[in-house]
Design an enzyme around this catalytic site. Structure first.
Site, PDB file in Angstrom:
ATOM      1  N   ASN A  10      28.747  53.344  70.355  1.00 54.71           N
ATOM      2  CA  ASN A  10      27.782  52.276  70.131  1.00 54.71           C
ATOM      3  C   ASN A  10      27.513  51.618  71.486  1.00 54.71           C
ATOM      4  O   ASN A  10      28.323  50.842  71.968  1.00 54.71           O
ATOM      5  CB  ASN A  10      28.368  51.270  69.128  1.00 54.71           C
ATOM      6  N   TRP A  11      26.378  51.964  72.073  1.00 60.57           N
ATOM      7  CA  TRP A  11      26.086  51.474  73.433  1.00 60.57           C
ATOM      8  C   TRP A  11      25.629  50.024  73.434  1.00 60.57           C
ATOM      9  O   TRP A  11      25.473  49.427  74.501  1.00 60.57           O
ATOM     10  CB  TRP A  11      25.034  52.371  74.103  1.00 60.57           C
ATOM     11  N   LYS A  12      25.346  49.476  72.267  1.00 60.52           N
ATOM     12  CA  LYS A  12      24.865  48.082  72.146  1.00 60.52           C
ATOM     13  C   LYS A  12      23.645  47.862  73.066  1.00 60.52           C
ATOM     14  O   LYS A  12      22.874  48.802  73.287  1.00 60.52           O
ATOM     15  CB  LYS A  12      26.002  47.108  72.429  1.00 60.52           C
ATOM     16  N   HIS A  96      26.622  45.940  61.515  1.00 56.72           N
ATOM     17  CA  HIS A  96      27.577  45.683  62.600  1.00 56.72           C
ATOM     18  C   HIS A  96      27.911  44.188  62.642  1.00 56.72           C
ATOM     19  O   HIS A  96      27.054  43.350  62.357  1.00 56.72           O
ATOM     20  CB  HIS A  96      26.987  46.135  63.946  1.00 56.72           C
ATOM     21  N   GLU A  98      28.162  42.151  64.977  1.00 60.22           N
ATOM     22  CA  GLU A  98      27.292  41.330  65.828  1.00 60.22           C
ATOM     23  C   GLU A  98      25.999  40.985  65.090  1.00 60.22           C
ATOM     24  O   GLU A  98      25.429  39.909  65.283  1.00 60.22           O
ATOM     25  CB  GLU A  98      27.032  42.058  67.162  1.00 60.22           C
ATOM     26  N   GLU A 168      35.873  47.526  61.347  1.00 60.08           N
ATOM     27  CA  GLU A 168      35.917  46.900  62.667  1.00 60.08           C
ATOM     28  C   GLU A 168      36.356  45.445  62.521  1.00 60.08           C
ATOM     29  O   GLU A 168      35.524  44.566  62.232  1.00 60.08           O
ATOM     30  CB  GLU A 168      34.538  46.945  63.319  1.00 60.08           C
ATOM     31  N   GLY A 174      35.320  44.136  71.346  1.00 64.97           N
ATOM     32  CA  GLY A 174      34.986  43.674  72.692  1.00 64.97           C
ATOM     33  C   GLY A 174      36.019  42.721  73.282  1.00 64.97           C
ATOM     34  O   GLY A 174      35.776  42.082  74.297  1.00 64.97           O
ATOM     35  N   SER A 214      37.725  47.809  70.330  1.00 66.69           N
ATOM     36  CA  SER A 214      38.514  48.043  71.545  1.00 66.69           C
ATOM     37  C   SER A 214      39.275  49.371  71.534  1.00 66.69           C
ATOM     38  O   SER A 214      40.407  49.447  72.016  1.00 66.69           O
ATOM     39  CB  SER A 214      39.475  46.872  71.801  1.00 66.69           C
ATOM     40  N   GLY A 235      32.709  51.046  71.323  1.00 65.10           N
ATOM     41  CA  GLY A 235      31.714  50.263  72.055  1.00 65.10           C
ATOM     42  C   GLY A 235      31.886  50.433  73.553  1.00 65.10           C
ATOM     43  O   GLY A 235      31.408  51.397  74.162  1.00 65.10           O
ATOM     44  N   GLY A 236      32.615  49.502  74.175  1.00 71.65           N
ATOM     45  CA  GLY A 236      32.753  49.469  75.630  1.00 71.65           C
ATOM     46  C   GLY A 236      33.130  50.806  76.257  1.00 71.65           C
ATOM     47  O   GLY A 236      32.523  51.232  77.250  1.00 71.65           O
TER      48      GLY A 236
HETATM   49  P1  PGA Z   1      34.291  47.741  71.391  1.00 78.16           P
HETATM   50  O1  PGA Z   1      33.087  47.710  70.317  1.00 78.16           O
HETATM   51  O2  PGA Z   1      34.835  49.150  71.366  1.00 78.16           O
HETATM   52  O3  PGA Z   1      33.661  47.367  72.687  1.00 78.16           O
HETATM   53  O4  PGA Z   1      35.306  46.753  70.906  1.00 78.16           O
HETATM   54  C1  PGA Z   1      33.168  48.401  69.096  1.00 78.16           C
HETATM   55  C2  PGA Z   1      31.941  48.115  68.272  1.00 78.16           C
HETATM   56  O5  PGA Z   1      31.481  46.965  68.291  1.00 78.16           O
HETATM   57  O6  PGA Z   1      31.385  49.003  67.593  1.00 78.16           O
END
Ligand code: PGA
Length: 252
Positions: A10-12, A96, A98, A168, A174, A214, A235-236
């Site tokens: 997930n590149w956001k 998600h 967010e 999640e 994050g 994470s 994500g990251g």
């Molecule tokens: P993260 O994000 O790996 O940076 O914690 C995961 C996600 O939000 O899908």
């Protein structure tokens, strides 16, 4: 029941166009022709088409980060399931944290999006998870019950075949604070139990549940070794080809 595993990036809201195509190219090259699990990358909307071009003929699938619940019309700024399919997407992330917590998306909107996406033929990566406050107050089970029920209500058995859940925990996204493998397994087993009581054992045992929050090359192996953890939403660490590939190889 063996469930096909999936690792999705997930590149956001990250990458320029050239960073996106370079990252996708490096992931496709590193994954090779027959990875040990399904692999997907989810770039921002404007880069879906150029990334799709670069992934052509590779084993890496394309996903979007959100979708709207209507096929077309006066919905300024929104993107329909059909548009995502035409852009080359197989997957779409829905609900998600967010979007739930920063942008105020509701359970009912998420349910409409899930329906629209699977009806169009997309595979949905449905996100759910508790906040730290909910965990501290012992509300996890109630939160999962609500999220599993409200997001998936009304799907046919055939449509359930195009759903993947991503657990999640909001406090792990994050933050660098990954859930322990035991915490992830406990949550996944509970979610699977809820799926069973609401929608039947067949759906519960065949639906993959990814862990997200994470995930790094260091934490992936312990998490993915758990029986109810069927891969990850990353994500990251998905923004660096090497880190993402080493997570993918943990599954394969
Ligand atoms: P993260 O994000 O790996 O940076 O914690 C995961 C996600 O939000 O899908």
């Amino acid at each position: 029941m063996t469930r096909r595993k999936l690792v999705a990036g997930n590149w956001k809201m990250n990458t320029t166009r050239s960073e996106a195509t370079a990252l996708a190219g490096a992931v496709a090259a590193g994954v090779g022709a027959s990875p040990g699990c399904d692999v997907a990358v989810c770039p921002p909307f404007p880069w879906l088409v150029p990334v799709a071009e670069g992934l052509k003929g590779s084993a890496v699938a394309l996903g979007a980060q959100d979708v709207y619940s209507e096929p077309k019309g006066a919905f300024t700024g929104e993107v329909s399931p059909g548009m995502l399919l035409e852009a080359g997407c197989r997957y779409v992330i829905v609900g998600h944290s967010e979007r739930r917590h920063v942008l105020g998306e509701t359970d009912s909107q998420i349910n409409h999006k899930v329906h629209a996406a699977v009806e169009a033929g997309l595979h949905v990566i449905l996100c759910m998870g508790e906040t730290l406050g909910e965990r501290d107050r012992g509300l996890m089970e109630r939160v999962f019950q609500r999220q599993v029920y409200s997001a998936l209500a009304g799907l046919t058995d055939e449509q359930f075949g195009r759903v993947v859940i991503a657990y999640e925990p909001v406090w792990a996204i994050g933050t660098g604070r990954t859930a322990t493998p035991e915490q992830a397994q406990e949550a996944h087993a509970f979610i699977r139990g809820k799926l069973g009581s609401l929608y039947g054992e067949k759906i519960a045992s065949s639906l993959p549940i990814l862990y997200g929050g994470s995930v790094t090359p260091d934490t992936a192996a312990g998490l993915f070794a758990k029986p109810d953890v069927d891969g990850g939403l990353v994500g990251g660490a998905s923004l660096k080809a090497d880190a993402f590939l080493s997570i993918v190889r943990t599954v394969g």
